[in-house]
Structure formats: structure tokens, C-alpha cells
Design a protein around this motif. Sequence first.
Motif, mmCIF file in Angstrom:
data_model
loop_
_atom_site.group_PDB
_atom_site.id
_atom_site.type_symbol
_atom_site.label_atom_id
_atom_site.label_comp_id
_atom_site.label_asym_id
_atom_site.label_seq_id
_atom_site.Cartn_x
_atom_site.Cartn_y
_atom_site.Cartn_z
ATOM 1 N N GLY A 108 -46.875 -23.939 101.717
ATOM 2 C CA GLY A 108 -48.317 -23.760 101.570
ATOM 3 C C GLY A 108 -48.705 -22.299 101.468
ATOM 4 N N GLY A 109 -48.076 -21.457 102.298
ATOM 5 C CA GLY A 109 -48.419 -20.046 102.298
ATOM 6 C C GLY A 109 -48.124 -19.401 100.961
ATOM 7 N N ASN A 110 -46.969 -19.741 100.385
ATOM 8 C CA ASN A 110 -46.616 -19.137 99.107
ATOM 9 C C ASN A 110 -47.431 -19.702 97.963
ATOM 10 O OD1 ASN A 110 -44.527 -17.090 99.524
ATOM 11 N ND2 ASN A 110 -43.434 -18.776 100.498
ATOM 12 N N GLN A 111 -47.813 -20.964 98.074
ATOM 13 C CA GLN A 111 -48.724 -21.522 97.074
ATOM 14 C C GLN A 111 -50.027 -20.735 97.082
ATOM 15 O OE1 GLN A 111 -49.075 -25.636 98.231
ATOM 16 N NE2 GLN A 111 -47.294 -26.256 97.043
ATOM 17 N N GLN A 112 -50.529 -20.485 98.296
ATOM 18 C CA GLN A 112 -51.796 -19.771 98.415
ATOM 19 C C GLN A 112 -51.649 -18.351 97.882
ATOM 20 O OE1 GLN A 112 -54.486 -21.259 99.255
ATOM 21 N NE2 GLN A 112 -55.950 -19.602 99.555
ATOM 22 N N LYS A 113 -50.503 -17.723 98.184
ATOM 23 C CA LYS A 113 -50.276 -16.364 97.687
ATOM 24 C C LYS A 113 -50.284 -16.351 96.164
ATOM 25 C CE LYS A 113 -47.444 -14.041 101.192
ATOM 26 N NZ LYS A 113 -46.038 -13.630 101.407
ATOM 27 N N ALA A 114 -49.690 -17.362 95.574
ATOM 28 C CA ALA A 114 -49.644 -17.415 94.109
ATOM 29 C C ALA A 114 -51.059 -17.495 93.549
ATOM 30 C CB ALA A 114 -48.824 -18.618 93.650
ATOM 31 N N ILE A 115 -51.908 -18.283 94.204
ATOM 32 C CA ILE A 115 -53.299 -18.391 93.733
ATOM 33 C C ILE A 115 -54.018 -17.065 93.897
ATOM 34 C CG2 ILE A 115 -55.510 -19.526 94.105
ATOM 35 C CD1 ILE A 115 -53.985 -21.983 95.042
ATOM 36 N N VAL A 116 -53.851 -16.454 95.071
ATOM 37 C CA VAL A 116 -54.496 -15.167 95.324
ATOM 38 C C VAL A 116 -54.033 -14.151 94.287
ATOM 39 C CG1 VAL A 116 -54.642 -13.245 96.960
ATOM 40 C CG2 VAL A 116 -54.820 -15.586 97.782
ATOM 41 N N ALA A 117 -52.725 -14.139 94.021
ATOM 42 C CA ALA A 117 -52.175 -13.206 93.029
ATOM 43 C C ALA A 117 -52.829 -13.429 91.672
ATOM 44 C CB ALA A 117 -50.667 -13.398 92.921
ATOM 45 N N ARG A 118 -52.886 -14.701 91.258
ATOM 46 C CA ARG A 118 -53.435 -15.032 89.952
ATOM 47 C C ARG A 118 -54.896 -14.590 89.841
ATOM 48 N NH1 ARG A 118 -53.492 -21.091 89.528
ATOM 49 N NH2 ARG A 118 -55.556 -20.949 90.456
ATOM 50 N N GLU A 119 -55.655 -14.870 90.891
ATOM 51 C CA GLU A 119 -57.096 -14.605 90.817
ATOM 52 C C GLU A 119 -57.397 -13.113 90.919
ATOM 53 O OE1 GLU A 119 -59.181 -16.896 89.912
ATOM 54 O OE2 GLU A 119 -57.520 -18.315 89.886
ATOM 55 N N ILE A 120 -56.637 -12.395 91.763
ATOM 56 C CA ILE A 120 -56.918 -10.966 91.903
ATOM 57 C C ILE A 120 -56.411 -10.213 90.686
ATOM 58 C CG2 ILE A 120 -56.302 -8.912 93.238
ATOM 59 C CD1 ILE A 120 -56.593 -10.523 95.731
ATOM 60 N N ASP A 121 -55.271 -10.655 90.140
ATOM 61 C CA ASP A 121 -54.698 -9.941 89.009
ATOM 62 C C ASP A 121 -55.546 -10.072 87.743
ATOM 63 O OD1 ASP A 121 -52.138 -8.369 88.654
ATOM 64 O OD2 ASP A 121 -52.225 -9.547 86.800
#
Lengths: 378, 313, 512
Positions: free
Chosen positions: C409-422
Amino acid sequence: MSKKILRNEAFQSLFASLICIVLGVLIGYIVLLFINPSGAGEAIMEVLKNFLHYSKANLQLKNFGNTLVKTAPLLMCALSVLFAYKVGLFNIGAAGQYCVGICASIYCAIGLGLGWLPCMIIAAICGALYGAIVGLLKSYCNVNEVISGIMLNWIALYTTNMILSTVKESTSPYTFHLNTHGVDAMLPGLGMDKIFAGNTYVTIALPLAVLTAVLIYVLLEKTKFGFELKATGFNKNAAKYCGMAEKRNIIVTLMISGGIAALGASFMYLTDYEQWMCTSSAVPGMGFNGIAAAFLGGLNPIGTIFSSYFIQHITNGGAYVDKTMYCSQISDLISSLIIYLCGFVFFIKFAMNKYLDKQEEKEALKAKGAESEKGGDK
Amino acid sequence: MLLLVQYTLVFASVLILVALGGCFAEHSGVINLGLEGVMVIGALGGALMMRYAPDGIGTFPLIMLVLIASVVFGTVYSSLLGVACINFKANQTIVGTALNMLGTAAATVIVKAINTATNPNDVSSTIQYVDEKKAFIVNIGSFEFNWFMLIALIALVIAYVTLYKTKFGLRLMACGEHPQAADSVGINVYKMRWAGVLISGVYGGLGGICYILSGVSEWKFENGVAGFGFLALAVMIFGQWKPSRIAMAALIFGFFRALSNTYFGFDFLVSLDITGSVYNMMPYIICLIVLAFTSKKSRAPKAEGIPYDKGQR
Amino acid sequence: MENQYAIEMLHITKKFPGIIANDDVTIQLKKGEIHALLGENGAGKSTLMSVLFGLYQAEEGIIKKDGKEVKINNPNDANDLGIGMVHQHFKLVECFTVLDNIIMGVEPNKFGFLQKKEAREKVLALSEKYGLHVDPDAYIEDITVGMQQRTEILKMLYRENEVLIFDEPTAVLTPQEIEELMQIMKNLAAEGKSILFISHKLNEIKAVADRCSVLRKGKYIGTVDTKDATIEELSAMMVGHDVSLHVQKDESKPGEVILDIENMTVASKMHNNNAVKNVSLKVRRGEVVCIAGIDGNGQTEFVHGLTGLEPLVSGKVTLCGQDITKMPIRKKLTSGMSHIPEDRHKHGLVLDYSLEDNCVLQRYYEPEFTDKFGFLRRDNIRKYSEKLIEQYDVRSGQGPITIARSMSGGNQQKAIVAREIDKNPELLIAVQPTRGLDVGAIEYIHKQIVAQRDAGKGVLIVSLELEEVMDVSDRILVMFEGEIVGELDPKTTTEEELGLYMAGAKRDEVKA
């Protein structure tokens, strides 16, 4: 090494499909045994042998051609079902869209005297529009596509009966032959009849159907549009969240799906291989068999080419069983059993993976030996 | 006019029975798209019983035997859905569709085999029951009362009471709405879903035999049941999964279906000069229109169609 | 000597494929005590309770009830032993009445027919005795979350359970409702019930529990008397090292207005009223605005209305000076808005897609990833996803080709955060960005959010976690029943004051 193959998604699909086929045929055999044990083995062989029933190469080729003639529309129906399924829609309405395709191609050919290309195009458009109804109902009225598809199948059947009554022979319920009333609309054979011992029903339909399968594959796997469609199929909320036009995609998908099914109908009825019976009381089974072929092909467009051929192979094979003991519907029985078994594909794959997991765990334990267990990094 | 009423009631009876079957399955959380196939197999059971029942056993025993045969056939057949969808978590749409195709194919193969065995020249898939059919009909004046009208009414009352007044109904509906909640209070979700599916087999089987006895006195099994199973599902959706509303919906649909059988009895309709095909289409078109307006606010059981997995919480 | 324990779970080990959820865990619950079970998300608390409740079977270890060893194979067994549980996600059938939900599974009946009359009386009596005030004939879908929780409590009392398990019961309640729940729990303990209270909120444990057992990463750490332990000590036991949850950040320097919402109203899917009523607010560059509130007060609908997932009834939304009210979602997202959604499985990811495909979910159509004939440029997608994975430290089994479903779950969330911030947005909308994550991931995501602010972007956060609200934001807006009822400064307000606003007990006229 061999583990890798066993883990492979495509291999697992193939393996699962083979299990479905073997079990389906086996159960069919058991049914035959119940009906009449003396000829069961022979009958099931006839179903599987199909055109190999004949000993002369000439006749074999000619009948092989006949199977191929019907494989083309079946493949199209299967692709229609498959394409919609990738977007999470179960297009049971393919049967009705196929029926609309029949109506449009025959009417354009005989009633309007058009050439084969316009006939095909009009059929595809009509099918697409018919598919669009399901799509509109689904995306704007939340109507389950299976129920609306079934209702539209019946509506298509009666409409076809009504319209094609205007181009039927006066003495029989069948529509006119194309080779007398619509020669222009006959699909070109490109000399393929020579390969199949003068079977003039083999036309460009077959290569076109295979080409469609390849195009669908490319569309789904390599393009932006396919990316969107599959995303919508897997998770329509996420698709909406990232701005994909979900409603439009549903409608477009069903239009393409309907168009493919209707095109399939023109592949069949513009060869003059069959005529429409204007007193039909059920939609042609082609659309439903398409469901079988799509699932048996592991929902892969290329796999579907082979599964369509197989389903048509046994369907045609049904004609060779000994009629004094059995009936040809035994092939329908086998193909519906195969679809039923396809429902278990997910379970078969799951069981395979579980088995492999266990094997790996065992090996890992052996390999690690005294080494301490690692945490669940997975 | 009387004929129209009669047909409306008969077709409504079929729809009520089958829709209630669908209703039980869905309240338990399983979508039974295979009702069409269940109907065919149920009809097959009843038809075979009519064919093989000894002559002159009397009206009541015959009726009971036929009903029992249909129920048994329908229930056994629906267990195919149960195995696949409850125990093996198969896709309910695929399995339902397969059961529809399998029902017609199997019935055709079986009936043809029987026909051919008795007479090698007979390759039809038809079973006749001219005399037996009379057992189900009581003439009241010129109105043909069909026992199935009563059976459907009884089935309706039973369904209502079962769902809303018994412990079983409460538990069944809990499994369709929130199986995890049911599980947490010790209700066996798999068992309840099996119950739902089997009951749908009982009702579907009854609906099947009722359908083939509705007008004609022989049945060609190659034809299946002409989408009645799906019409029944539409009735169920229109009836918002509630027995009383299902009954109302069934009457409306039954009326339009009856119209296609009887329109030539009305001078007014004949004078419109519309082909029979249009009347044949009517129930399906009405169904689509009704669905278009009622599907938006659906009160479908929340967990229907989702296989229950104990591990997932 | 008389046995003093109601329940003993001794040396419990429960494994799942690839993970050991409970590793030799022992807890002992005394009769009549409130015993807290403390641990972070994923520490194995819920698994342990599921074992006790018969939902899972442990591979090793034994359970004793009143000193006798027992086997609990299913919830029925647990029920027969007098063990009841209030689950984190309520196990209530929404279209049933309170009474139906309470009697479900133990229905009083004659020949299978329901006999609801006595059940009703019993429920009313219990409700009276413990001060629960629940209407037995109300439908679950119509009553508040607090009421639903009391229905769950009544379910246990109706079954005359002696051991009551509360799985994170306060997550969905207002501070005032939490107060009431604490009182109810104390009443129950005083009546001789033994209570297991699962939580990761230290002050609640301190306030109500007699003893506290701590789990960390599936392992048993120890049991302490809560009156002898400080919050800091408990915290250290829970996380294994001393952590400062406080986010380091400088004073904010708000610039021009970037998001301007005027009189937004959004309809509700659940009931006929509007879920969001006439909300106006502004977000400026270089500030983090946080919308606080109890779950279900219109926050979800507010964000859906803002991002276009739901249509607005009325109102106007301006982003960077551009009216985006009626824009399609895609257009909004390309006009400088990024959205980290509340539910990463429902909206944020296509779980069956690979990580790399999920990385380009918002950008796949850009020329960088799709050529002019509509074909995907797989090589660029791979390169881009590798960059994101590297930069944002997204961990997965097979890198870019990992199926998202198989990631934590944590890495899924990180991937979303990465996508949205990038995407380099002007405005970042983040809804519960750290829900269900461990401390490390929370810290990381908070840092990223503050970095966006410092880069002069506007940030709008919706959060249910008071701590997060107090920590990260520069300005707090409280939402109650679909309205903004207060604007607070995190530096001057207290959690108590915030709680009063969240509960609707206090409200100001808020100017936009």
C-alpha cells in the motif's frame, strides 16, 4: 527454466483452454455413451475428424473449405465479444448485431442491388449503430448490457424476418440466392477456390477476418486508444479520475463491437453459402458460439483465431455423426460445455500459481537451509 | 377479450415464477443469468414426466408428478451454477450464458435421442402432451383456468413470507447485501448462496413447465424458451427485487406478450394492419424502454455478482 | 488460586503467503479490565483479533478462555464463548433496520418465523441501561456513524458477550463522540465486561485503558500498566525508536490566489440533501490549506465536485484565473490541477496495469508517450517510469513491469504521489494522502507536500487525522455537514478547539 514457462500468462491460458477442451469432449463422450454405448466412440471421432471423414483428398479439401467459410463469421463474432469484454462489457448482443448484419447485407445485395463492398460497409454501419443502442442504454441509463443485449437480439430477429420477407422466394421461406439475384454482391474469391478443390464459397472473407484479429490485437496492445479501453475495463473509476471519456469509450467500444459482428454476417451471407429463413424463430447461434470462441481463445485476439476454428471444426463435425443414433446438436452440447468450463479458467490458473508457489517455497527453504527467514518482501 | 386476459394471466404466471427465482438468487448474492437454461431443463423434466407417466393415473397425481419432475430437473441443473460461481468463484455472466446454451443443446440432444430410439425415422426434438395438458386446465365458461395461475399466486405468497418474515429470509438477504457482515455473525455465506441458487432452480423449473403448457400442446426443444428467462430478469429489475412489485411488473409484461398471441382477435388492432413481427417484438421493446427508465435508481442487492471470499475482508 | 484472566492468547503465530502477520504473540486479558492493544498500521493487531474471533486460524499457539483451552474455528464458536467484536468497518446491512442487524444470526423464532417483539424489548432495555439511545426501527443507512457503532455494541450486548473487542473504534468519531464512547466503555467494564481496545492513538489509550500490550511488525513487544507509562514511552515501544512526527517547515509566504471556489454546492448520492452546501474558499500560492472534519461531512463530495468526478449543483471554480467549473476532467487536469485521490484502489490506480503504465496514467496521451499515429511509445514510458521510481523511491518486485496489485500500500501511494507531483501542477489536491501508511512513508509524503508549497504551488489537503491537520497545514478550514464552519490557525489553535468545530458545537461566519 521450465518454471518460467509455467508462470507465463499465455502458457497458462493455453493450458487452461486445453483442459476445457479435453473435459468438454470427454463429457460429450459420456453423454453419447448414455444415449447409445455402441457407437459413442465412433461418433465422437467423427465430430473431431470433421472433413477427414472423407478419404479422398479432393473432398477433404472441399469440406475443409466449408468449415473455413463458417470460421470467418465465427471469428468475427468472437472478436466482437472479446473486444467488448476488454472494456468490461459482456456483449451478448453480438448475436443480434450479427442478425442486423445479415439483414443489411442481404437487403442491400438483393433489394438494392449494390456491390459487395458497399454491402459490407452498410452492414458494418448498421451493426455499429445497433451496438450503439446498448452502449447508450448502458452509459446513460445504467441498463445492464446483458439484458438489453438479449432484448435487442429478439428485436433484431423479428425485424430481419420482416424486412427480408420482401426479398424472399414466393414458394419457400428462404431469401433469394445471390448468384441469381445479386451477383454483384458476391464476395470475390481471389482464386482461393482453386486451393480448396473448387469450393467457390471460400472468399476474401477468411483473410479479412484474420486481418481483423491482427488489427484488434494491435489496437488493444499498442495504441493509446487500447490503453484507454483496457484501463476503463479494469477500473472505470480510475479511468474517469484521469480524465478518460468513460461514457464515450463504452459507446465507441460497443459500436466497434457491433460493427465487427455485423461485418462477420456479411462475410457469411455475401458468399451465398446460406440464405435467411424468414420464419426463423431464434437468432443464429453464431453470436453465442462467438462467446465460446472468445473465452476458449483466452481472450486473446490471436488465440481466438485458433479457438474459432476449433469450435467451427467440431460444429461442422457434428454433421457426420450417425443420425440413426445421435443428432448433430452434440457439437452444440460440447461447445456449451466448453464455455461452462471456461468459467473455471480463473480457478485453474489460480491453482497452478498456488502449486508453483508451494514448489518455490519448498525449494527456497531447501536452498536457504540454516539461513534465517527473511521478512515478507514481496 | 377473455382470451387476452387468459393469456396475460398465464404469461404473468410464468414471469412471476421465474422472476421470483431470480430474486432469490440475487438476494443471496448470485446473479442467475442462466434462468433461461433452467427453464428449458425444468420444462424438459415436466415434459418427460408427461410422456412417461402411466395413463389414467388421475389428474392430481399427474399434476404433482409433473411439478416434482420440473422442480427436480431445475434444481439439479441450477446446482451447476452453484458449483461454478459459489465454490469456484467463476464469472457469473459466463457461466449463466453457458447454462443457457447448454440447456437448449442438452434438451435437444436428449429429446432427439429418445425420439430416435423409439422411431428411427423421427429426428425431431418435439415432445407431445395433448392429453396430459388437459389435466392442468379447468374450463370456467369459456375461460380456461390454468392451475399454474394458482401455483404462481401461492409461490408469490411463499416468497414474500420467506423473504420478510422468516429467519432464513433475513439471513439470505444479508448475504446478498453484506456477506462479510453475515459471516461475522456466524452465518455460512456459501450455504445461504447455495440455498438462493437452488431455490431459483425450483422456481425456474416451475416457470419452464408452466411456459410450455401455456398455449401449445407440444414443444420443440430446439427453440428453448424464447428469451423468457431474460424477460423475467427484466421483470425482477423493474420490480426492484421485491415480490409484490414483481407481480405487478409481471402482469404488465404478460399483457404485452399475450397481445402478440391474440391481437388478431381484436378488430381494431387488425385494422391497423401491422405485421405479426411487430407484436412479437412488443414485449422486448417495452422491456427496453422500462429498463431505460428504471435502471438508474437501482435497489439491487449490493454484493450481487461478487464471489464471496472468506479471506478478503 | 482463581483464574484472573478472561482470555489468554499464548504464543500465537499466523502466517500469510510471504508475510508473518503474528509472530509468537501473547496477550492476557484480565476480567473486567480495559486492555489496549497498541501498534502501527500493519503491526498485526487486526490479524490477532481475527484469530481470536475465529475469522482466521493460527498455525501455532493456543487460546484459553477462563483458563481452559478452547478452539475457535469460526465466529459462531467465538460467539458461543461470549466473545464479541466491533469491527473497524462496521458489519451492518445498510438496508436493514437496527433491530434486524442486532438479531441477525441469533434470531428469536418460532418454526423459522421471526419473533421480533421480545427482541425489541430486550434491545430497548439494554439501550437504556448503558445509555446508548438507539432507535431499533431506524434503517442503518439513515443513522449517523456514531449510532451505527452503538448498534454494533448492542449486537454484542444482545448476545450477552463477556469479552468485547473494539477494533479502532474512534477513527470515525468526533472528539465528543469519542468522549461518550470512552464513558460507555468504562460503564461496560464496571458491569464486569472485559474489553480489548485496539488503537494507535496514544492519548485515548492513556485515557481509558488499564493495561496496554504493544505489537510491532507482528512481534509482541511487551505489556505495561498505562498509569505508569508516559505517552513518549508507549510511542517508543510502538515504533521501535524515538520519532518526531513533527514536520520541519518554514513560515509560509502566501502569494496570489490560485484556486477560488465560490458558493459550491454538490448533491449527495446517499440522501436527498446536498452533501456540500454553498462552500467558498481560496487557496494561495505557497500555502497548505487543510480541510479538517469527521468522515462523511461532505469532504469526499467536495473534492469530487472540485475535480469533476461529480457534477456541481451550483457554484464557480476558478483555477489560475481561468473558470474551470464546467470543464471536462481531462481539461482540468491539464490546466494545472493534480489530484491524489482518497481511495487509491478505486480511483488512483489501475491495479491490473503495470507500475509503468500507472506512472503515465495521467500523461499517456502526451506526444512524449504517444506518437502522431496513436501508437504508444513504450520506450519513453519505460524511461519515464524508471526515472519516477528512482526519484521517489517506489519499491516493487520487478520494477516498471510489476503489476500494481502486487505492490504494498505504501509504495502504491508513493507511485501516485510521484505521478501527481511530477506533473508539476500549480495546485495539488491531496485527500488523505497518508491513510494506512507507516511512519516512514508518512514522513516522506509530508515532506513532498511541504516541498510543493515551498516551490510556490498551492496545496489543498483533506484529512481526517487531527495530527496531520495540525502538523502540515498553514491554514485549517473545518467542514461540518457540508459547510465550512471555521477557519483556524494551526499555530494558535488546540486539538480541543478543532474538535468542537468538527463536531458542529462551535461555528463562525467564515469569509471566503
